[in-house]
Design an enzyme around this catalytic site. Structure first.
Site, mmCIF file in Angstrom:
data_model
loop_
_atom_site.group_PDB
_atom_site.id
_atom_site.type_symbol
_atom_site.label_atom_id
_atom_site.label_comp_id
_atom_site.label_asym_id
_atom_site.label_seq_id
_atom_site.Cartn_x
_atom_site.Cartn_y
_atom_site.Cartn_z
ATOM 1 N N GLY A 195 58.840 -113.404 -21.610
ATOM 2 C CA GLY A 195 58.735 -112.081 -22.206
ATOM 3 C C GLY A 195 58.235 -112.192 -23.636
ATOM 4 O O GLY A 195 58.469 -113.213 -24.301
ATOM 5 N N GLN A 202 56.239 -109.942 -32.182
ATOM 6 C CA GLN A 202 56.269 -111.411 -32.246
ATOM 7 C C GLN A 202 54.887 -111.997 -32.558
ATOM 8 O O GLN A 202 54.779 -113.156 -32.942
ATOM 9 C CB GLN A 202 56.814 -112.001 -30.937
ATOM 10 N N CYS A 251 64.305 -117.657 -27.103
ATOM 11 C CA CYS A 251 63.303 -116.731 -27.637
ATOM 12 C C CYS A 251 62.146 -117.529 -28.215
ATOM 13 O O CYS A 251 62.366 -118.521 -28.914
ATOM 14 C CB CYS A 251 63.954 -115.879 -28.725
ATOM 15 N N LEU A 252 60.921 -117.092 -27.949
ATOM 16 C CA LEU A 252 59.746 -117.802 -28.468
ATOM 17 C C LEU A 252 59.707 -117.773 -29.996
ATOM 18 O O LEU A 252 59.072 -118.628 -30.600
ATOM 19 C CB LEU A 252 58.455 -117.185 -27.891
ATOM 20 N N HIS A 271 66.603 -107.818 -24.230
ATOM 21 C CA HIS A 271 66.235 -108.781 -25.288
ATOM 22 C C HIS A 271 64.928 -108.340 -25.967
ATOM 23 O O HIS A 271 64.834 -108.283 -27.191
ATOM 24 C CB HIS A 271 66.089 -110.169 -24.658
ATOM 25 N N GLU A 272 63.932 -107.999 -25.148
ATOM 26 C CA GLU A 272 62.626 -107.622 -25.703
ATOM 27 C C GLU A 272 62.700 -106.291 -26.451
ATOM 28 O O GLU A 272 62.068 -106.118 -27.488
ATOM 29 C CB GLU A 272 61.564 -107.538 -24.596
ATOM 30 N N HIS A 281 63.752 -106.633 -29.934
ATOM 31 C CA HIS A 281 62.667 -107.019 -30.856
ATOM 32 C C HIS A 281 62.016 -105.789 -31.475
ATOM 33 O O HIS A 281 61.595 -105.810 -32.626
ATOM 34 C CB HIS A 281 61.578 -107.811 -30.115
HETATM 35 ZN ZN ZN Z 1 62.635 -112.956 -28.063
#
Ligand code: ZN
Length: 169
Positions: free
Chosen positions: A46, A51, A94-95, A136-137, A140
């Site tokens: 995701g 991000q 998380c990236l 989660h997304e 962000h």
């Molecule tokens: Zn994330």
């Protein structure tokens, strides 16, 4: 399509609140294509637009297992319209917080409403990994990271680990 740079903590841009998209047009689809390619390249399941430094309410996701046919999904201006009272713990990553994993508790199911790749409104019930991932997304989009749910000590440790990781890379 192009692979964009993924911002990592403690980049202050990640704390920005994203604004709703006014129209789903070709320019937005180009952004979504770049986001998907960036996510696959990472690799991750995701990615939110913030991000890659774009403060728009856009998320891409693909929960297909390795070796399965890819199932890219796009969420524009997503909203949670219902959340189950039961919550479940899940070990998240998380990236933007590379190589850090920890348990976060979230609603087991959420009903969401969003615009898809073509700008059509969709209402959908998310369960399991999908439920975890979309929550989660969507965090962000509010400038919230999963490490914000951890203790201050754990969060500070995570950020300093990422700093070291980025320095040697
Ligand atoms: Zn994330």
């Amino acid at each position: 399509m192009a692979v964009r740079e993924i911002l990592v903590v403690p980049d202050p841009i990640l704390k920005q609140v994203s604004t709703p998209v006014e129209v789903v047009d070709d320019a937005l689809r180009a952004l979504m294509d770049d986001m998907l390619e960036t996510m696959y390249h990472a690799p991750g399941i995701g990615l939110a637009a913030i991000q890659i430094g774009v403060p728009k309410q856009v998320i891409v996701m693909d929960l297909a297992a390795k070796g399965e046919t890819p199932q890219p999904r796009y969420f524009v201006n997503p909203k949670i319209i219902w959340a189950s009272p039961e919550s479940v713990p899940y070990e998240e990553g998380c990236l933007s917080v590379p190589e850090i994993y920890d348990e976060v508790e979230r609603a087991a199911q959420v009903k969401i409403r969003y615009l898809d790749y073509h700008g059509h409104e969709v209402t959908e019930l998310a369960e399991g990994l999908f439920s975890v991932c979309i929550q989660h997304e969507m965090d962000h989009l509010k400038g919230v990271l999963f490490i914000d749910y951890l203790s201050r000590l754990k969060r500070e440790r995570a950020v300093s680990k990422v700093r070291k990781l980025v320095r040697v890379a």
